[in-house]
Motif scaffolding. Structure first.
Motif: not given
Length: 268
Positions: A85-86, A90, A93, A102, A104, A136, A138, A140
């Motif tokens: 999503r960058r 957020d 993240a 990234v 995830v 990065r 992220e 979920r």
């Protein structure tokens, strides 16, 4: 005999046939969904740590990592990179929004292997790659172990609304915490431990429609990818299953960073 895996597994629950809500998480693009469904990127077999059931209990050291997805040379699916999503705002993240790689993570707070990754592997990745701008991460929410998993996911989201998601994440994944359960009093205690300033707001946010929608969005995304076990990862579109050794993540991250650098150099 099915291979064992450093994941916790549970069959996906039946879901309503109603149309999904709006938002990029549920409308991530027909190409992405088709690619995920056709390739079956998470169609691995996973077992409970130390047995063949789908429970969340047990030690991750009881079983070896599965061969499937452990090799960082496994396929990279460019369409799946679009799931990153960058969003610089957020709260779930960490790392630069424009980082070349990234990761995830689809995970459950009642998952023993997710806790192993959070305690044993993730801190090293943060120090080595997030802090220098390469990676990065992220998060979920993917609660697959029932009502307490769902409640913990919403609580983590609520902590994030006050900028304390990662502190809550650390508290919830501390050794022995999941065995105590995630009832309301435990979630409140974890929020306080995480430094959530306004506990009244935390309780309201936890039970809010916004929390349920956010967790539902993440969960729907995971199921559309064919994930039925936790933790499941995407690293620049490369699926990785389970709490694999740190070296596996490092190799995948470094290869993804090299590929991203090559694309930048060639202007692709």
């Amino acid at each position: 005999m099915a291979p064992t895996s450093s994941t916790s597994s549970k069959s996906s629950p039946s879901k309503s046939s109603s149309a999904p809500g709006k938002g990029r998480g549920l409308a991530i693009g027909a190409a992405v969904l088709v690619a995920a469904l056709l390739l079956g990127v998470f169609s691995y077999t996973a077992t409970k740590p130390g047995s063949g059931s789908g429970s969340d209990t047990g030690s991750a050291s009881d079983t070896p990592a599965a061969d499937v997805s452990a090799d960082p040379q496994n396929g990279v699916y460019p369409e799946l990179e679009k799931l990153a999503r960058r969003d610089a705002k957020d709260p779930l993240a960490q790392g630069r929004a424009d980082a070349p790689v990234v990761l995830v993570e689809y995970a459950d707070f009642k998952c023993g292997f997710c806790g192993k990754f959070a305690r044993d592997t993730e801190p090293g990745l943060v120090k080595k790659y997030v802090d220098n701008g390469t990676l990065r991460i992220e998060w979920r929410n993917f609660p697959i172990f029932g009502a307490e998993s769902e409640a913990a996911a919403r609580a983590a989201w609520a902590a994030g609304q006050q900028g304390r998601f990662w502190q809550f994440h650390e508290a919830a994944y501390a050794e022995g915490v999941k065995e105590k359960g995630f009832k309301d009093d435990r979630l409140n205690a974890l929020a306080e431990q995480a430094g959530v300033a306004d506990l009244d707001r935390f309780k309201k946010d936890l039970d809010s429609a916004a929390a349920k929608k956010a967790v539902g969005r993440d969960t729907e995304e995971a199921y559309k990818l064919g994930a039925t076990s936790t933790p499941s990862f995407l690293i620049n579109g490369r699926p990785l299953a389970g709490a694999q050794p740190a070296e596996t993540f490092e190799q995948a991250i470094e290869q993804a960073a090299a590929t991203a650098s090559g694309k930048k150099d060639t202007g692709r």
